[in-house]
Write an enzyme that holds these catalytic residues in place. Structure first.
Site, PDB file in Angstrom:
ATOM      1  CG  ASP A  32      42.915  41.415  44.182  1.00  0.00           C
ATOM      2  OD1 ASP A  32      43.204  42.166  45.389  1.00  0.00           O
ATOM      3  OD2 ASP A  32      41.709  41.780  43.586  1.00  0.00           O
TER       4      ASP A  32
ATOM      5  CD  GLU B 157      36.236  40.924  41.954  1.00  0.00           C
ATOM      6  OE1 GLU B 157      37.438  40.006  41.840  1.00  0.00           O
ATOM      7  OE2 GLU B 157      36.291  41.576  43.326  1.00  0.00           O
TER       8      GLU B 157
ATOM      9  CG  HIS C 290      39.139  43.960  42.214  1.00  0.00           C
ATOM     10  ND1 HIS C 290      39.142  44.325  43.367  1.00  0.00           N
ATOM     11  CD2 HIS C 290      38.469  45.268  41.246  1.00  0.00           C
ATOM     12  CE1 HIS C 290      38.538  45.619  43.481  1.00  0.00           C
ATOM     13  NE2 HIS C 290      38.029  45.884  42.273  1.00  0.00           N
ATOM     14  CE1 TYR C 291      43.408  37.381  44.213  1.00  0.00           C
ATOM     15  CE2 TYR C 291      45.436  37.368  42.805  1.00  0.00           C
ATOM     16  CZ  TYR C 291      44.920  37.192  44.082  1.00  0.00           C
ATOM     17  OH  TYR C 291      45.544  36.997  45.101  1.00  0.00           O
ATOM     18  CB  THR C 292      37.312  36.063  41.365  1.00  0.00           C
ATOM     19  OG1 THR C 292      38.203  34.943  40.791  1.00  0.00           O
ATOM     20  CG2 THR C 292      36.579  36.701  40.246  1.00  0.00           C
TER      21      THR C 292
ATOM     22  CG  HIS D 214      41.537  45.289  45.475  1.00  0.00           C
ATOM     23  ND1 HIS D 214      40.872  44.091  45.812  1.00  0.00           N
ATOM     24  CD2 HIS D 214      41.213  46.309  45.949  1.00  0.00           C
ATOM     25  CE1 HIS D 214      39.839  44.682  46.913  1.00  0.00           C
ATOM     26  NE2 HIS D 214      40.085  45.885  46.944  1.00  0.00           N
TER      27      HIS D 214
END
Length: 224
Positions: free
Chosen positions: A143, A91, A26-28, A133
């Site tokens: 993401d 993340e 994921h990215y945050t 994700h």
């Protein structure tokens, strides 16, 4: 690799006898790494991940791997759903498309690679099951996005990035997407955008041009 522990209360038991066989990146998508960590540790937010990787390469562990973190939400891959029970979530700090999406720094990508390799050494996760994700929730998520270096990770043994050899599988786009792992009950452009973000990031438009169809065939063959 040094890992700092910042436990999150947002966790529970994994399903009994469920192997950990997926890795979800994921990215945050928040304005700072600290804001993301605070949210992932907030009981009211009811979200978490196993790890967070900062832009300077610092790695934080929020949930132990044998526990279930709450990172993927409503999710589907290769016929399975509710993937939190079988996956590890990482993340990766980046403001995301909402707050100024930008390339992932080299130090951060190196730390992500090292962390992934460490995880893969402990769990039977196939390259095709190291996913975004956006792969497992294509109608909701973008993401880690088209700037994430999936190719570089795969070159170091993390995930799937086949070369554009002559494809040896047939089928229409939905057949190929299903072979890779995507659910196929969503509009085709939604699925194609998710596929392109991961495996054809130079063109993320949801259109089935000749290049995207060829790439679908190549990835489907490698994922079979």
């Amino acid at each position: 690799m040094r890992i700092r522990d910042l436990p999150s209360p947002n966790q529970d038991d994994r399903p009994a006898s469920q192997a950990i066989d997926m890795l979800v990146l994921h990215y945050t998508g928040m304005q700072s790494g600290q804001a993301a960590i605070d949210r992932l540790r907030d009981p009211l937010a009811a979200v978490s991940s196993h790890y967070v990787v900062e832009e300077d390469g610092t790695v934080f562990r929020l949930v132990e791997e044998e526990r279930r973190a709450w990172h993927a939400g409503i999710s589907h891959w290769r016929g399975a759903s509710g993937l939190n029970g079988r996956s590890i979530g990482i993340e990766i700090v980046n403001p995301g498309h909402e707050f100024g999406y930008r390339p992932f720094p080299a130090l951060q990508m190196a730390a992500v690679c090292d962390l992934c390799l460490d995880i893969l050494s402990r769990h039977p996760i196939a390259p095709r099951d190291v996913v975004a994700h956006s792969d497992v929730a294509p109608d909701r998520k973008e993401d880690p996005g088209e700037l994430f270096d999936w190719e570089g990770l795969a070159a170091n043994g993390v995930g799937l990035w086949p070369k554009n050899a002559a494809p040896n599988v047939n089928g229409d786009a939905l057949d190929l997407l299903s072979m890779i792992g995507y659910r196929t009950d969503l509009p085709l452009p939604v699925l194609l955008r998710a596929f392109q973000r991961h495996w054809r990031p130079t063109r993320v438009d949801g259109l089935l041009d000749a290049g995207t169809l060829k790439r679908l065939r190549v990835v489907a063959a490698a994922a079979a």
